[in-house]
Design an enzyme around this catalytic site. Sequence first.
Site, short mmCIF file in Angstrom:
data_model
loop_
_atom_site.label_atom_id
_atom_site.label_comp_id
_atom_site.label_asym_id
_atom_site.label_seq_id
_atom_site.Cartn_x
_atom_site.Cartn_y
_atom_site.Cartn_z
N ASN A 64 20.41 38.92 28.06
CA ASN A 64 21.66 39.68 28.16
C ASN A 64 21.40 41.17 28.42
OD1 ASN A 64 24.42 40.38 27.96
ND2 ASN A 64 24.15 40.93 25.81
N ASP A 123 26.48 29.41 15.09
CA ASP A 123 25.43 30.19 14.44
C ASP A 123 25.74 30.31 12.95
OD1 ASP A 123 23.63 31.97 13.47
OD2 ASP A 123 24.03 33.55 14.93
N ASP A 171 28.07 31.71 22.78
CA ASP A 171 26.85 32.31 22.24
C ASP A 171 27.13 32.85 20.83
OD1 ASP A 171 24.19 33.24 22.40
OD2 ASP A 171 24.82 35.20 23.16
P1 13P Z 1 18.79 40.03 24.88
O1 13P Z 1 20.04 40.86 24.86
O2 13P Z 1 17.69 40.64 24.10
O3 13P Z 1 18.38 39.69 26.26
O4 13P Z 1 19.14 38.68 24.11
C1 13P Z 1 20.19 37.87 24.57
C2 13P Z 1 20.49 36.76 23.62
O5 13P Z 1 19.65 36.27 22.90
C3 13P Z 1 21.87 36.23 23.60
O6 13P Z 1 22.07 35.33 22.57
#
Ligand code: 13P
Length: 287
Positions: A231, A105, A84
Amino acid sequence: MLVSVKEMLNKAREGKYAVGQFNINNLEWTKAILLSAQENNSPVILGVSEGAGKYMGGYNTVVGMVNGLLKDLKITVPVALHLDHGSYEGSLQVIEAGFSSVMFDGSHYSIEENIAKTKEIVRIAGEKGLSVEAEVGSIGGEEDGVVGGGEVADPAECKLVADLGVTILAAGIGNIHGKYPANWKGLNFEVLAAIKALTGDVPLVLHGGTGIPEDMIKKAISLGVAKINVNTECQLVFAAATRKYIEAGKDLTGKGFDPRKLLGPGFEAIKATVTEKIVLFGSVNKA
Ligand code: 13P
């Protein structure tokens, strides 16, 4: 066996549902997410930030843990292990370690540099059969120390990046990581529709899945979003459940808490949250 996100997300785009990416931080989170996906017969994406990868010991440890759980828990639904918000170097490291998918990214670079680096990652990941998520524009809020301004992406830039052969594309449409401010204007569906019109069949990714109202989630899916990242919500329910358990003082035997009991309520809370999201995103029985 871990799979890339390509097939599961192309199916999701065609079927007008989304697959959840849930970030992992330890064994309990990973096990809760995998069991929920299996019980709901849903594909799932395990997201690993660079910080979480480091915390868990390193990318090889993460790959070993996830592959072990797939086998021991007899998980048969499609599971992708995805970096991520990866840096260029981080992307190369997870490709080596055995992840099945990577997000490079490059949104904080100039569009020229983002394109050059994304192209390279597409080439290297492609040779090993991994899927690649690219990002255009900036996503607001803070994720693992990276701060963005809640910006929206330029659809023309999205097309340039989509044309590099990326598997999926994340583009800012007013979404923010973490909690949304009280004065948040909501998702920008005009920009989402413009991005979709220019990028064609590339499945789109919605970051910042915590706290977006259900009707906006459903509309985003109808406009081409096929992957939604969550997350913060897992962090919140895990912390609340753990706090409640400690405050109840149930296990204060003088020897301290039994770690397995201590982490049990948080594990159950994450499992329930993931199930809720799988139902909302419409991926039940899409394995
Ligand atoms: P949140 O923490 O707002 O749920 O977003 C998670 C996210 O986009 C991880 O890349």
